[in-house]
Design a protein around this motif. Structure first.
Motif, PDB file in Angstrom:
ATOM      1  N   ASN A   1    -114.234   2.390  24.266  1.00  0.00           N
ATOM      2  CA  ASN A   1    -113.501   2.922  23.114  1.00  0.00           C
ATOM      3  C   ASN A   1    -112.385   1.947  22.775  1.00  0.00           C
ATOM      4  O   ASN A   1    -111.661   1.487  23.662  1.00  0.00           O
ATOM      5  N   HIS A   2    -112.237   1.634  21.469  1.00  0.00           N
ATOM      6  CA  HIS A   2    -111.272   0.626  21.038  1.00  0.00           C
ATOM      7  C   HIS A   2    -110.526   1.146  19.808  1.00  0.00           C
ATOM      8  O   HIS A   2    -111.145   1.814  18.964  1.00  0.00           O
ATOM      9  N   PRO A   3    -109.217   0.844  19.696  1.00  0.00           N
ATOM     10  CA  PRO A   3    -108.460   1.365  18.541  1.00  0.00           C
ATOM     11  C   PRO A   3    -109.059   0.964  17.196  1.00  0.00           C
ATOM     12  O   PRO A   3    -109.065   1.784  16.260  1.00  0.00           O
ATOM     13  N   ALA A   4    -109.580  -0.242  17.107  1.00  0.00           N
ATOM     14  CA  ALA A   4    -110.142  -0.694  15.835  1.00  0.00           C
ATOM     15  C   ALA A   4    -111.629  -0.388  15.733  1.00  0.00           C
ATOM     16  O   ALA A   4    -112.128   0.038  14.685  1.00  0.00           O
ATOM     17  N   ALA A   5    -112.357  -0.615  16.807  1.00  0.00           N
ATOM     18  CA  ALA A   5    -113.817  -0.431  16.772  1.00  0.00           C
ATOM     19  C   ALA A   5    -114.233   1.000  17.012  1.00  0.00           C
ATOM     20  O   ALA A   5    -115.376   1.376  16.720  1.00  0.00           O
ATOM     21  N   GLY A   6    -113.314   1.833  17.509  1.00  0.00           N
ATOM     22  CA  GLY A   6    -113.680   3.209  17.822  1.00  0.00           C
ATOM     23  C   GLY A   6    -114.581   3.218  19.055  1.00  0.00           C
ATOM     24  O   GLY A   6    -114.529   2.341  19.931  1.00  0.00           O
ATOM     25  N   ARG A   7    -115.451   4.214  19.168  1.00  0.00           N
ATOM     26  CA  ARG A   7    -116.402   4.253  20.279  1.00  0.00           C
ATOM     27  C   ARG A   7    -117.517   3.233  19.987  1.00  0.00           C
ATOM     28  O   ARG A   7    -118.041   3.218  18.864  1.00  0.00           O
ATOM     29  N   TYR A   8    -117.858   2.518  21.047  1.00  0.00           N
ATOM     30  CA  TYR A   8    -118.837   1.431  20.812  1.00  0.00           C
ATOM     31  C   TYR A   8    -119.733   1.242  22.034  1.00  0.00           C
ATOM     32  O   TYR A   8    -119.419   1.689  23.128  1.00  0.00           O
ATOM     33  N   ILE A   9    -120.854   0.529  21.801  1.00  0.00           N
ATOM     34  CA  ILE A   9    -121.833   0.209  22.854  1.00  0.00           C
ATOM     35  C   ILE A   9    -122.237  -1.253  22.705  1.00  0.00           C
ATOM     36  O   ILE A   9    -122.403  -1.753  21.582  1.00  0.00           O
TER      37      ILE A   9
END
Length: 567
Positions: free
Chosen positions: A448-456
């Motif tokens: 989870n990233h502030p800019a990317a949101g949840r990601y894989i």
């Protein structure tokens, strides 16, 4: 004696046969005694006077003997000589008594000449016996007969007659042929051409090539520098270790002709002198392809367990690169899992070079996998022809969604208006839409990233990576294995996003590329004739895995490795 016999004319050899038979058995005492008398009286060899008894009949004096065979031989010899004097017709001789006709004619002429000379002589001279002038061939024969008798026959009193030379040779004549003693070995060496031989030099402590070349190869310092400059890898001669060695050839004067050095058992260089320069050629030795089978059991890390079977570090590295497309060594391996590896390498001087993994069979608690190398393209396939490098779908979803933002390195940011590269492709998707894996792979990161949101982040079997941003819900976890078409997440609007969408990236060599234009692998599975050919070639390799036997060398160990968690 044999040299004298070989020197006789052919016709005289024929005449000598019956005479030699008589001489060899009984001796010709009358002949050689008279001949020795002639020599003592210093008479010339052109004329030999043979004294005869008053009642002597033509032929040689009869010698006493007690053996009929000897008498027959003597009789044949007498008849042959009588024929030469004309007392016996030639037609009366048997086959063994035949003599040369030319010699008989010459003998008759000499007999007539002797008779005329006797008639013209004084009464005192007529007391001498008939004089027989022998031509050169007959004289040669008579001397040979005497020599044979003198050297081989015993006299009546048991003594052996003395042999002698029949022609004097002066010291001046001898000097013409005096070349000193002949040493056979030296004569052979003198006539053989010089053939350079390979010699080996082993490096000793403190050696340098420059000094060694000047002392042993008759090279000057400038030649040494020229040779080193000609080598693609001069370190082979400038960075020596004790025990290193190379081979060289010298010419007749001891100058360097050729130098041969090896980097390893397979590769090396050959340096040859050409006039005032050196030419360098590469050496590549061919080895014998040998197959070896290794079997092991997982105990601790896969790498440690594989090396415990006897596999080299290079072979373990290749094996790991083959299996990691399907197998996570940290998560999928369990203690007790078994594996077999068929390796082919070139054997040169007992050293294994260029190892190639041919086939692998892995039997584990979480996965069973068997793959075989296809010699046509060096890729690995299952026995059914399925590739470890499957196809790669262009889109990570089913259906059709609008492309809301293209891949653009020079894009202007929608809020700030500044240049802000967009390194992915955005698809406008309702929140909760299914996101599918475009190809087989393994989940590398869920975060989870502030800019990317949840990601894989997923690493695929063909080496590509894919990233999925602004997700509402990931459906996989770190390290999990995924297959093409499997649902991995639900789309969303998390992070810094202007609306619900899926941000999709494809990375090649860890660099973002345009997912809509990048070259993606097609379906790599084998079909038709290609599948039939592959299965025919894979059959003996699969049989080796199952039976534990190969066509050449088999090495199989199952030693447990140290228990650790290293990858």
């Amino acid at each position: 004696m044999m040299r004298i016999l070989h020197s006789l004319p052919r016709t005289h050899k024929l005449l000598l046969l019956p005479v030699a038979t008589m001489v060899t058995v009984l001796g010709a005492q009358k002949v050689f005694t008279t001949f020795e008398d002639v020599q003592r009286d210093r008479q010339t060899l052109d004329t030999v006077l043979v004294p005869l008894d008053a009642d002597a009949s033509p032929g040689l004096p009869a010698l006493s003997t007690k053996q009929d065979a000897v008498s027959d031989a003597l009789a044949k010899a007498n008849r042959a000589l009588d024929a030469t004097r004309g007392h016996v017709p030639i037609s009366a001789l048997t086959a063994s008594e035949v003599v040369d006709i030319d010699f008989i004619d010459a003998a008759r002429a000499n007999s007539a000449e002797s008779a005329a000379l006797t008639a013209a002589s004084s009464p005192a001279d007529q007391e001498a016996v008939e004089v027989a002038r022998l031509d050169e061939g007959a004289q040669h024969m008579a001397v040979v007969v005497g020599t044979i008798a003198a050297g081989m026959l015993e006299l009546d009193d048991g003594m052996v007659a003395d042999a002698t030379s029949y022609e004097d040779v002066s010291e001046d004549e001898l000097a013409l042929f005096d070349e000193g003693p002949i040493v056979l070995d030296q004569e052979i060496v003198a006539t053989e051409p010089f053939v350079p031989q390979w010699q080996t030099y082993s490096v000793q402590s403190g050696d340098t090539f420059a000094i060694m070349a000047q002392e042993h190869l008759e090279m000057g310092y400038s030649e040494v520098m020229a040779l080193l400059d000609s080598l693609p890898e001069p370190r082979l001669l400038t960075h020596w270790r004790v025990g290193d060695h190379f081979e060289y050839q010298l010419d007749e004067q001891g100058d360097l002709l050729a130098l041969r050095m090896m980097k390893n058992a397979r590769d090396g260089y050959l340096v040859e002198r050409q006039d005032d320069a050196f030419e360098v050629a590469t050496i590549e030795r061919a080895g014998e392809a040998t197959q070896r089978l290794f079997a092991g059991t997982i105990s601790g890390s896969f790498a440690r367990s594989a090396k415990a079977t006897g596999l080299t570090s290079a072979e373990v590295a290749e094996l790991s690169s083959v299996l990691e497309k399907k197998l996570d060594f940290r998560r999928d391996t369990r203690r007790g899992d078994r594996f077999q590896v068929l390796v082919e390498s070139d054997i040169i001087d007992g050293e294994s070079l260029d190892p190639r993994v041919l086939a692998v069979a892995y039997e584990g608690a979480r996965m069973n996998l068997t793959v075989v190398r296809n010699p046509d393209n060096n890729r690995f396939y299952t026995p059914e022809g399925a590739s470890l490098d499957p196809a790669f779908n262009r889109y990570p979803f089913e259906g059709r969604y609008r492309l809301s933002s293209h891949f653009n390195p020079n894009r202007h940011h929608p809020v700030t208006g500044r240049i802000s590269p967009h390194k992915g492709t955005d698809f406008a998707m309702p929140i909760g839409s299914n996101v599918l894996a475009p190809a087989d792979g393994r989940v590398e990161k869920v975060g989870n990233h502030p800019a990317a949101g949840r990601y894989i982040v997923i690493r695929h079997d063909n080496g590509y990576k894919t990233r999925y941003l602004h997700l509402s819900r990931p459906m996989v976890s770190n390290g999990e294995r995924v297959t093409m078409g499997e649902r991995i997440a639900l789309s969303g609007n998390t992070g810094r996003s202007t609306g619900p969408h899926l941000h999709y990236e494809v990375l090649v060599n860890n660099t973002q590329v345009n997912a809509m234009k990048v070259s993606l692998p097609d379906n790599q599975s084998l079909q038709g004739d290609r599948l039939v050919a592959f299965q025919r070639q894979a059959k003996p390799m699969l049989a080796a895995l199952q039976s534990g036997q190969t066509g050449s060398v088999v090495a199989s160990t199952e030693q447990p490795a140290a228990d650790d968690d290293e990858g």
